[in-house]
Design a protein around this motif. Structure first.
Motif, short mmCIF file in Angstrom:
data_model
loop_
_atom_site.label_atom_id
_atom_site.label_comp_id
_atom_site.label_asym_id
_atom_site.label_seq_id
_atom_site.Cartn_x
_atom_site.Cartn_y
_atom_site.Cartn_z
N LYS A 55 0.83 -1.20 0.00
CA LYS A 55 0.00 0.00 0.00
C LYS A 55 0.87 1.26 0.00
CE LYS A 55 -3.84 2.21 2.44
NZ LYS A 55 -3.21 3.53 2.37
N ASP A 74 0.93 4.33 -2.70
CA ASP A 74 0.82 5.74 -2.29
C ASP A 74 2.00 6.56 -2.80
OD1 ASP A 74 -1.52 5.10 -1.01
OD2 ASP A 74 -0.61 4.96 0.99
N ASP A 82 1.64 6.98 -6.68
CA ASP A 82 0.59 7.92 -7.05
C ASP A 82 1.00 9.36 -6.73
OD1 ASP A 82 -0.93 5.83 -7.90
OD2 ASP A 82 -2.24 5.77 -6.13
N SER A 83 1.57 9.56 -5.54
CA SER A 83 1.94 10.91 -5.12
C SER A 83 3.07 11.46 -5.99
CB SER A 83 2.37 10.89 -3.66
OG SER A 83 2.80 12.17 -3.25
N ASN A 87 8.64 12.11 -0.61
CA ASN A 87 7.82 10.90 -0.73
C ASN A 87 8.54 9.62 -0.33
OD1 ASN A 87 5.14 11.77 -2.10
ND2 ASN A 87 6.68 12.77 -3.35
N LEU A 118 7.61 7.20 2.61
CA LEU A 118 6.47 6.31 2.44
C LEU A 118 6.91 4.86 2.23
CD1 LEU A 118 4.19 8.48 0.10
CD2 LEU A 118 3.69 7.84 2.46
#
Length: 386
Positions: free
Chosen positions: A305, A309, A312-313, A344, A347
């Protein structure tokens, strides 16, 4: 009586085939607008600065086959000199659609499986691609034959023709290529197999010398499926028999037997992991044998997941930068891209991932050197102290 029954069966089957083929053609025509809208949505999402839109015209529906013309034109958003297509220019694709359930194009290949349609695609000679057709001597650069099943899955065989082109002191020799692609109707599953025997490019360099670059024996094969996390995972292999750089007819760099194998999949209920292997059989510089190398890279426990994320970000922010186009200074673009990556990157640490190199190896006639690494990373939010 037996003959009469046989003839009757043939007549009934023929009528059923004709009716089904006509109905299939009608269904295809009804969904043509939907297909074009989906394609334009993809263009906007992935190529927002392209400034083009797709449309279709001249749909001619027959009993067993139809013809249609797909056209790429400017959407009017880019009026600069560097626009992909200027107002009035168009790139067109001519398609012949053989209707199912038994398209003639598939029957000629002895493929007796029922399918919705078989589509043959060629590039049309329009003023926008006139120069390309001069290079190809009036032939379409590629032809594509696609089989579309009733569930929407597509199997395509694409042939790119051989080319020989010379202008001034630059030249190109290309043996052609084949590409086979199977794509599921929901675009979640893809299988690809591409091959090309030889491509040679020759041109002058900044010092007035003639540089010649040659690629021989290229193959790319892979399959990918969308995981439960929404990211594509699968296996890929790439092989290159030889890469060669020659200057003024003398070999400068030769690379033999380059191979890449990548395998990534789900690990347990929440993680993703995999392995990438690189091997190179030989590297020669000006005739000297520099040796061979290999690298094995393993990545484990990447939170699925979190990877979605991150992807996509990062992609969303990168697309926003690209939309600024030429208005953005290259140094500013580089700085902002680096900042986005740093922002990012945490993440990806959510699953406490690990990375290992086992090994990076280089070997020649004088010996062998190896490098190994085991790196365990921790989610900063779980750390007891900074």
């Amino acid at each position: 009586k037996k003959s009469l029954v046989a003839v009757s069966v043939i007549v009934v089957l023929g009528a059923a085939w004709t009716g089904a083929s006509w109905y299939t053609g009608k269904l295809i025509e009804q969904h043509m607008g939907e297909v074009v809208d989906n394609a334009n949505g993809q263009l906007k999402a992935y190529l927002p600065k392209a400034g083009v839109k797709l449309s279709y015209e001249n749909y001619q529906r027959g009993l067993f086959s139809s013809k249609v013309r797909y056209v790429l034109r400017s959407d009017g958003t880019d009026t600069s000199e560097n626009a992909a297509l200027k107002t009035g220019e168009e790139v067109a694709f001519l398609e012949t659609i053989d209707h199912g359930p038994f398209p003639f194009a598939q029957l000629k290949k002895f493929n007796l499986l029922p399918s919705m349609a078989s589509v043959h695609t060629e590039l049309e000679n329009t003023p926008a691609v006139k120069g390309l057709f001069e290079v190809t001597k009036g032939k379409s650069l590629f032809t594509a034959d696609s089989r579309i099943s009733y569930n929407g899955d597509t199997a395509s065989a694409i042939d790119i023709i051989p080319l020989e082109y010379q202008k001034d002191k630059s030249s190109l020799k290309f043996s052609g290529a084949t590409l086979n692609a199977d794509v599921s109707s929901d675009l979640k599953n893809l299988a690809l197999d591409a091959n090309s025997d030889n491509i040679t490019v020759s041109s002058p360099n900044a010092f007035g010398q003639t540089e010649q670059i040659t690629f021989q024996g290229f193959n790319l094969k892979g399959n990918s499926d969308e995981s439960k996390f929404g990211v594509k995972l699968g296996d890929q292999t790439m092989t290159l028999k030889q890469f060669k750089l020659a200057i003024d007819g003398k070999d400068a760099v030769t690379l033999d037997g380059f191979n890449l194998v990548s395998k990534f999949g789900e690990q347990g209920s929440s993680n993703i992991g995999g392995q990438i292997d690189y091997t190179m059989d030989a590297l020669k510089v000006q005739g000297n044998d520099f040796g061979a190398g290999k690298l094995t890279l393993k990545i484990d426990n990447v939170d699925g997941k979190a990877l979605k994320d991150f992807s996509d970000s990062y992609n969303r922010q990168t697309m926003a930068l690209l939309q600024q186009g030429e208005n953005l200074d290259p140094e500013v673009y580089e700085q902002q891209t680096t900042e986005m990556l740093q922002k990012n990157l945490p993440l990806l640490l959510k699953g406490n991932p690990s990375l290992s190199i086992a090994p990076l190896s280089w070997k020649n006639g004088k010996g062998e050197s190896t490098f190994t690494l085991d790196l365990a990373l921790t989610d900063p939010s779980q750390a007891g102290s900074p």
